[in-house]
Write a protein that holds these residues in place. Structure first.
Motif, PDB file in Angstrom:
ATOM      1  N   GLU A  60      -2.963  15.219  12.073  1.00  0.00           N
ATOM      2  CA  GLU A  60      -2.207  14.008  12.626  1.00  0.00           C
ATOM      3  C   GLU A  60      -0.824  13.840  12.398  1.00  0.00           C
ATOM      4  OE1 GLU A  60      -4.021   9.651  13.714  1.00  0.00           O
ATOM      5  OE2 GLU A  60      -4.923  11.038  12.250  1.00  0.00           O
ATOM      6  N   ARG A 108       0.200   6.758  -6.803  1.00  0.00           N
ATOM      7  CA  ARG A 108      -0.831   5.906  -7.152  1.00  0.00           C
ATOM      8  C   ARG A 108      -2.269   6.123  -6.734  1.00  0.00           C
ATOM      9  NH1 ARG A 108       3.385   2.204  -6.024  1.00  0.00           N
ATOM     10  NH2 ARG A 108       2.330   1.424  -4.416  1.00  0.00           N
ATOM     11  N   ILE A 109      -2.401   6.269  -5.504  1.00  0.00           N
ATOM     12  CA  ILE A 109      -3.646   6.116  -4.800  1.00  0.00           C
ATOM     13  C   ILE A 109      -4.192   7.767  -4.902  1.00  0.00           C
ATOM     14  CG2 ILE A 109      -4.931   5.810  -2.732  1.00  0.00           C
ATOM     15  CD1 ILE A 109      -3.213   3.432  -2.366  1.00  0.00           C
ATOM     16  N   PRO A 145      -2.421   0.401  10.010  1.00  0.00           N
ATOM     17  CA  PRO A 145      -3.030   1.785  10.095  1.00  0.00           C
ATOM     18  C   PRO A 145      -4.449   1.481   9.850  1.00  0.00           C
ATOM     19  CG  PRO A 145      -1.363   2.061   8.685  1.00  0.00           C
ATOM     20  CD  PRO A 145      -1.468   0.456   8.809  1.00  0.00           C
ATOM     21  N   LEU A 203       4.995  -1.186   2.567  1.00  0.00           N
ATOM     22  CA  LEU A 203       5.752  -1.500   3.884  1.00  0.00           C
ATOM     23  C   LEU A 203       6.652  -2.757   3.779  1.00  0.00           C
ATOM     24  CD1 LEU A 203       6.713  -0.112   6.560  1.00  0.00           C
ATOM     25  CD2 LEU A 203       4.653  -1.330   7.588  1.00  0.00           C
ATOM     26  N   ILE A 242       6.416   6.329   3.433  1.00  0.00           N
ATOM     27  CA  ILE A 242       6.030   5.107   3.014  1.00  0.00           C
ATOM     28  C   ILE A 242       4.674   5.552   2.132  1.00  0.00           C
ATOM     29  CG2 ILE A 242       5.106   2.743   3.217  1.00  0.00           C
ATOM     30  CD1 ILE A 242       7.954   2.957   3.954  1.00  0.00           C
ATOM     31  N   LYS A 298      -7.401   9.302  -6.695  1.00  0.00           N
ATOM     32  CA  LYS A 298      -8.649   9.721  -6.017  1.00  0.00           C
ATOM     33  C   LYS A 298      -9.094  11.282  -6.521  1.00  0.00           C
ATOM     34  CE  LYS A 298      -8.628   7.124  -2.045  1.00  0.00           C
ATOM     35  NZ  LYS A 298     -10.162   6.827  -2.347  1.00  0.00           N
ATOM     36  N   PHE A 358       1.938  11.501  11.594  1.00  0.00           N
ATOM     37  CA  PHE A 358       2.238   9.964  11.304  1.00  0.00           C
ATOM     38  C   PHE A 358       3.602   9.693  10.645  1.00  0.00           C
ATOM     39  CE2 PHE A 358       0.977   6.408   8.138  1.00  0.00           C
ATOM     40  CZ  PHE A 358       0.322   5.556   8.881  1.00  0.00           C
ATOM     41  N   GLU A 396      -2.500  -0.709   0.168  1.00  0.00           N
ATOM     42  CA  GLU A 396      -1.301  -0.465  -0.834  1.00  0.00           C
ATOM     43  C   GLU A 396      -0.148   0.068   0.144  1.00  0.00           C
ATOM     44  OE1 GLU A 396      -1.258   1.245  -4.430  1.00  0.00           O
ATOM     45  OE2 GLU A 396      -3.349   0.931  -4.992  1.00  0.00           O
ATOM     46  N   TYR A 397      -0.440   0.680   1.134  1.00  0.00           N
ATOM     47  CA  TYR A 397       0.656   1.058   2.301  1.00  0.00           C
ATOM     48  C   TYR A 397       1.317  -0.278   2.904  1.00  0.00           C
ATOM     49  CZ  TYR A 397       2.294   2.286   6.633  1.00  0.00           C
ATOM     50  OH  TYR A 397       3.241   2.456   7.778  1.00  0.00           O
ATOM     51  N   PRO A 444       5.004   6.885   9.295  1.00  0.00           N
ATOM     52  CA  PRO A 444       5.286   6.414   8.133  1.00  0.00           C
ATOM     53  C   PRO A 444       5.219   7.105   6.914  1.00  0.00           C
ATOM     54  CG  PRO A 444       3.963   5.079   9.708  1.00  0.00           C
ATOM     55  CD  PRO A 444       4.001   6.480  10.174  1.00  0.00           C
ATOM     56  N   ASN A 492      -9.227   4.062   1.726  1.00  0.00           N
ATOM     57  CA  ASN A 492      -8.957   2.867   1.042  1.00  0.00           C
ATOM     58  C   ASN A 492      -7.424   2.693   0.602  1.00  0.00           C
ATOM     59  OD1 ASN A 492     -11.642   1.820   1.263  1.00  0.00           O
ATOM     60  ND2 ASN A 492     -12.324   2.996  -0.463  1.00  0.00           N
ATOM     61  N   ILE A 493      -6.565   3.255   1.463  1.00  0.00           N
ATOM     62  CA  ILE A 493      -5.086   3.497   1.020  1.00  0.00           C
ATOM     63  C   ILE A 493      -4.187   2.442   1.948  1.00  0.00           C
ATOM     64  CG2 ILE A 493      -5.480   5.893   0.263  1.00  0.00           C
ATOM     65  CD1 ILE A 493      -3.420   6.272   2.757  1.00  0.00           C
ATOM     66  N   TRP A 494      -4.831   1.481   2.829  1.00  0.00           N
ATOM     67  CA  TRP A 494      -3.973   0.935   3.573  1.00  0.00           C
ATOM     68  C   TRP A 494      -3.266  -0.185   3.025  1.00  0.00           C
ATOM     69  CZ3 TRP A 494      -1.766   4.528   5.927  1.00  0.00           C
ATOM     70  CH2 TRP A 494      -2.675   5.789   6.656  1.00  0.00           C
ATOM     71  N   ASP A 541      -0.037   1.173  15.004  1.00  0.00           N
ATOM     72  CA  ASP A 541      -0.647   2.082  14.091  1.00  0.00           C
ATOM     73  C   ASP A 541       0.095   2.213  12.816  1.00  0.00           C
ATOM     74  OD1 ASP A 541      -2.616   3.978  13.422  1.00  0.00           O
ATOM     75  OD2 ASP A 541      -1.281   5.417  13.984  1.00  0.00           O
ATOM     76  N   GLU A 542       1.394   1.998  13.021  1.00  0.00           N
ATOM     77  CA  GLU A 542       2.621   1.843  11.770  1.00  0.00           C
ATOM     78  C   GLU A 542       2.291   0.801  11.030  1.00  0.00           C
ATOM     79  OE1 GLU A 542       5.272   4.959  14.070  1.00  0.00           O
ATOM     80  OE2 GLU A 542       5.823   3.166  13.711  1.00  0.00           O
ATOM     81  N   VAL A 547       3.194   5.565  -1.990  1.00  0.00           N
ATOM     82  CA  VAL A 547       1.940   5.348  -2.786  1.00  0.00           C
ATOM     83  C   VAL A 547       1.108   6.321  -3.307  1.00  0.00           C
ATOM     84  CG1 VAL A 547       1.953   2.969  -1.501  1.00  0.00           C
ATOM     85  CG2 VAL A 547       0.790   4.886  -0.688  1.00  0.00           C
ATOM     86  N   LYS A 593      -6.841   4.280   9.897  1.00  0.00           N
ATOM     87  CA  LYS A 593      -7.305   5.785  10.102  1.00  0.00           C
ATOM     88  C   LYS A 593      -8.399   5.748   8.989  1.00  0.00           C
ATOM     89  CE  LYS A 593      -2.839   7.662  11.189  1.00  0.00           C
ATOM     90  NZ  LYS A 593      -3.173   7.745  12.898  1.00  0.00           N
TER      91      LYS A 593
END
Lengths: 289, 670
Positions: free
Chosen positions: B32, B46-47, A217, A249, B39, B51, B34, A244-245, B36, A240-242, A213-214, B43, A219
């Motif tokens: 939740e 930017r994101i 992800p 990473l 990290i 939004k 989380f 970029e995540y 990370p 829609n952020i993953w 999940d890290e 971002v 979600k």
């Protein structure tokens, strides 16, 4: 790592530690089978470890037995018969206690400690700014110590970054440090700490323990995400952020790798959720100097 | 910035709808843990910011869309000064120049007094007025002058005589819309506030003052003012017309004067009258004898004795004997009424027309020498006409009379063929063929019910007279063998119809057939048409008159004895009732006649609304079509530019389009 988070009692955990030691014995046996003193036996030289073959290496030092078993070229390295000090540090921050990462870290640590013990190094476990030497009383003591760390950490969690930076106060220079962590603190600070420790001549093995999940992800929707370490919160639309995540990473991981490889003072080993202990140990050996 | 329909601005509250929807759509986040998060935080800048900006932009755009839509419908416009006028220092001077202000009191007309007061008002407020807008109420004329010009030349030459009486409920209160549209630093109204219905005068003045309009008081001595409020008419069968005229004195002083009655330009009678202040008197005139025999009366009533001349004359048109009068000349009398030639036709007409026609019957020897008293004359089986009677009838027909001739076994064919008003030459009587039936061929029966036409076929004709049609005659009914049964021909202004068989059952069984009554009522309707077609429309001076017509010509000319009135006609389509003609009644009072083949109208100007036959179209309803765009706020830009306004509607529509496109773009980028 799901089963690790479902361990019911310390007996089951102790059993897992023992299995880890057995696993490390097997891997080490596979790696070291055929190892013997060099021809200059009069000299106080001893097999140090293996490293991957690179163009220009003397073929005399290729361990052909290992090649036959693992189909990989390993170069046997020898060094003066001098004991190294190996310090194993496990991250006890709150984030490690999600998805069984902490137990996995301990299992790897036990296996790695066993390997170093087999190589006749002085192995210390670092816990709460104190170093505990293991090995002198057999593997039972190692397991018991790690189990104590497990039990204590459940009650008192520490700040990984502070503790890791303070290592320099208690370890001698030119030591070997093994770090078992998810490295989830401020990325820039982590990079700085690793850089500082490298700069003082220490060799770092960084075991980066991550769950699926890290790493990937998936979600979606509006989430209130809480950082277990800092307890900071963030409301975010996750759709829609993953991408970029993941880019961020990877960037983080690459920076760590860069520091270690550039200075030749360490090795980064990514330990994702679905990677077995055996593979992790092989990764450890693959390019170990 | 201003709005032509500011009522729409209430809809601005709708702007909160997108905000409400935004909050309603905002979901509760799922909690939740989380690890990370550091990290993610890297971002986030930017994101997440992007939004949030997208969401905020969408919300702003949607609110803007609603607000601009509302403002568009409200018809937003900006005003700009015309010819360098300074809006902030304009004064509006409203002067009542209606006919009542022409009254001369103590050597000076009311209008002159009002103008003098207006000049003093301008002089007193010269600091507030760089330009003066002068509006005269009666002619609704508006013009603008520099203050210097008004101070130097005065206003008297700029205020012309108005002919249209002012109605305060409409004209003055209508000024408020001007004040809503244009800004004036000072507004002054100068009027005698004279009205026939003066009970609400004080309330009216207070109401106007509350709108910020200055009304200087005009002090006048007590005066009398008589006017004709109602004209009533009674038409008796004993050939007497009684005219009852109600005269009211709306002034504060008693009225001593006389009322004169003119008919067709001649003075008929003069009666002295005295009326107390705020009282009324009913005056009666009787028209009888020879004067009664005149069919059309152009009555004029003139009051003398007060200063207000404009309401002292009333015009009244009246036509005697509006009921149709029918004379039936019976050529075959019988002691047994049921066997009389005319038994069937008389009963048929009475049953259909009732009291609206009066039927007189005479024997053929008794044809009167005054046929003009009758609208239609039936000659039923009359053997022959003496030469003198024939000449009288011919003259009657030429001047517009209608004659219906039915034949029979008593007629003298030679005598008939010598008549100058026969539609056909009679050849002789003949037996009809066994299966011969009747066919209608004329437009007169257009729209007749199908079953009646079918019934006409069942009529049995035993005998009829063979005839040879004359030129320009029309055959209305033929037999199936093409033999004429009913023929018509116009002579002068009149009309003659020839029925080639008998009116009774000697030669056919028509009187006992179902189609008998419908056929003859249609024939008679056509013959009486001229009588009922002439219509009267009474109007006040300067009033907008509109009515339905079958054909509207923009060059319609109304004629009177002394002049020709060419109204500025506007023809419009009225989907339900054909065409509508609209024009303004002339200031020169009197009678005007329009005689056209499609329309015969008597326009009586300066008359009360008694007995107006013409259906009037409500003026506001008439205007709706042309003003529809303004009502919805979408004002024609050119109209506004002409009036010193620039419409922003088109501009706003472009902005709305841009907002929509931007919203689509942002939604796609999310």
């Amino acid at each position: 790592m799901e089963f690790l988070s479902q361990l019911k009692n310390s007996l089951e955990l102790l059993d897992e530690f023992r299995k880890a030691i057995v696993e490390s014995e097997i891997v080490l046996e596979e790696i070291l089978s055929g190892i013997h003193k060099s021809k200059s036996g009069g000299l106080d030289v001893e097999f140090l470890d293996y490293r991957g073959y690179v163009y220009g290496d003397d073929l005399r030092f290729v361990d052909w037995k290992v090649f036959l078993k693992s189909e990989r070229f390993f170069i046997k390295r020898f060094e003066d018969n001098k004991r190294n000090s190996v310090f194993l540090f496990v991250d006890t921050s709150a984030s490690m206690f999600h998805n069984g990462k902490f137990v996995k870290a301990l299992l790897i640590m036990v296996a790695i400690a066993n390997i170093f013990l087999r190589l006749k190094d002085d192995v210390y476990l670092i816990f709460q700014n104190e170093k505990v030497k293991v090995g002198e009383y057999g593997e039972g003591y190692l397991i018991q110590t790690v189990n104590d760390i497990y039990n204590t950490s459940k009650e008192a969690r520490g700040d990984f970054l502070i503790q890791y930076t303070q290592l320099l106060d208690i370890i001698p220079r030119n030591s070997i440090i093994c770090l078992f962590s998810d490295l989830f603190s401020d990325p820039d600070s982590v990079v700085n700490s690793v850089n500082t420790i490298s700069a003082t001549g220490n060799f770092q093995y960084i075991f980066h323990i991550l769950c699926d999940d890290e790493l990937n992800p998936t979600k979606k929707g509006l989430r209130l995400l809480t950082d277990p370490d800092s307890d900071s919160k963030l409301i975010i639309q996750c759709d829609n952020i993953w991408e970029e995540y993941k880019a961020e990473l990877n960037n983080y991981i690459n920076k760590l790798k860069e520091i270690l490889t550039f200075s030749e003072k360490g090795k980064y080993i990514l330990c994702p959720e679905n990677m077995s202990l055996r593979d992790i140990l092989f990764s450890f050996f693959e390019t170990t100097k | 910035m201003k709005f032509s329909n500011s009522i729409f601005l209430y809809a601005l509250i709708l702007g909160v709808i997108p905000i409400i929807i935004h909050f309603l759509k905002t979901k509760q986040p799922i909690n939740e843990v989380f690890s990370p998060l550091p990290i993610v935080l890297k971002v986030k800048k930017r994101i997440i910011k992007k939004k949030m900006i997208h969401s905020l932009l969408l919300l702003i755009l949607r609110v803007l869309f609603v607000l601009i839509s509302v403002v568009t419908f409200a018809g937003m416009y900006v005003e700009y000064p015309i010819e360098g006028s300074d809006n902030t220092k304009r004064c509006l001077i409203i002067i009542d120049n209606s006919p009542s202000t022409e009254a001369n009191i103590d050597g000076m007309t009311i209008k002159d007094r009002l103008v003098k007061m207006a000049e003093e008002y301008v002089s007193k407020n010269s600091n507030f007025c760089s330009r003066v807008t002068l509006l005269t109420l009666s002619d609704n004329n508006k013009s603008e002058f520099a203050i210097e010009e008004v101070m130097k030349d005065g206003l008297s030459k700029k205020v012309l005589r108005g002919y249209r009486p002012v109605t305060f409920e409409k004209d003055v209160v209508g000024l408020f819309s001007i004040l809503d549209e244009e800004k004036y630093s000072k507004v002054g109204l100068f009027s005698d506030f004279y009205s026939h219905f003066a009970e609400n005068k004080e309330n009216m003045i207070q109401y106007i003052k509350r709108r910020g309009i200055d009304i200087p008081i005009l002090n006048l001595p007590p005066i009398s003012n008589a006017f004709i409020s109602l004209i009533n008419v009674e038409d008796f069968d004993e050939r007497v017309i009684r005219l009852i005229v109600s005269v009211e004195n709306g002034g504060e002083s008693p009225f001593y004067g006389d009322l004169q009655l003119y008919d067709n330009g001649s003075l008929i009678e003069r009666l002295s009258i005295n009326i107390s202040p705020m009282d009324k008197a009913d005056i009666s005139f009787e028209i009888s004898g020879d004067k009664y025999d005149v069919k059309e009366h152009y009555f004029v009533f003139k009051l003398n004795g007060d200063s207000f001349e404009y309401d002292n004359v009333e015009y009244f048109y009246y036509r005697v004997g509006r009921r149709g009068k029918i004379l039936i000349v019976n050529g075959e009398p019988s002691p047994d009424e049921t066997k009389s030639e005319i038994f069937f036709i008389v009963n048929a007409l009475k049953s259909y027309f009732g009291e609206s026609v009066k039927i007189y019957t005479v024997l053929e020897d008794m044809i009167p020498e005054t046929p003009e008293l009758y609208d239609v004359i039936f000659l039923a089986n009359v053997s022959s006409l003496e030469r003198l009677k024939a000449d009288i009838l011919y003259k009657y027909i030429i001047e517009g009379g209608k004659v219906f001739i039915s034949l029979g076994n008593r007629i003298n064919i030679g005598g008939y063929n010598e008549l100058r008003f026969m539609p056909a030459e009679i050849i002789g009587v003949t037996d009809a063929e066994k299966d011969e039936y009747l066919l209608v061929e004329d437009d007169l029966f257009y729209g007749w019910r199908h079953d009646i036409m079918a019934n006409l076929r069942k009529v049995k004709i035993y005998k009829y007279f063979k005839v040879a049609e004359k030129e320009r005659s029309d055959v209305i009914i033929r037999t199936s063998n093409k033999k004429p049964i009913l023929i018509s021909k116009n002579y002068g202004k009149g009309l003659v119809m020839l029925y080639t068989t008998s009116l009774d059952m000697d030669m056919n069984d028509f009187p006992i057939r179902k189609s008998y009554l419908p056929l003859f009522t249609n024939i008679l309707n056509k013959m009486l048409d001229e009588l009922f077609r002439k219509v009267i429309i009474n109007s006040n001076i300067g009033e907008e008159v509109s009515f339905n017509v079958s054909n509207c010509y923009e060059d319609i000319v109304f004629k009177s004895d002394s002049e020709i009135f060419r109204p500025n006609i506007i023809c419009r389509d009225n989907t339900s009732e054909g065409r509508v003609v609209k024009f303004t009644a002339p200031y020169n009072c009197g009678f005007y006649e329009l005689d056209d083949k499609d329309q015969s109208v008597v326009l009586v100007v300066n008359a009360n609304k008694f007995e107006s036959q013409m259906k009037r179209i409500d003026i506001p309803a008439f205007e709706t079509n042309s003003n529809q765009k303004k009502d919805t706020g979408l004002i024609v830009a050119s109209d506004m530019i002409r009036s010193g306004k620039f419409s922003l509607v088109e501009f706003l529509l472009i902005i709305l389009g841009c907002i929509l496109m931007l919203e689509m773009f942002i939604i796609n980028r999310r």
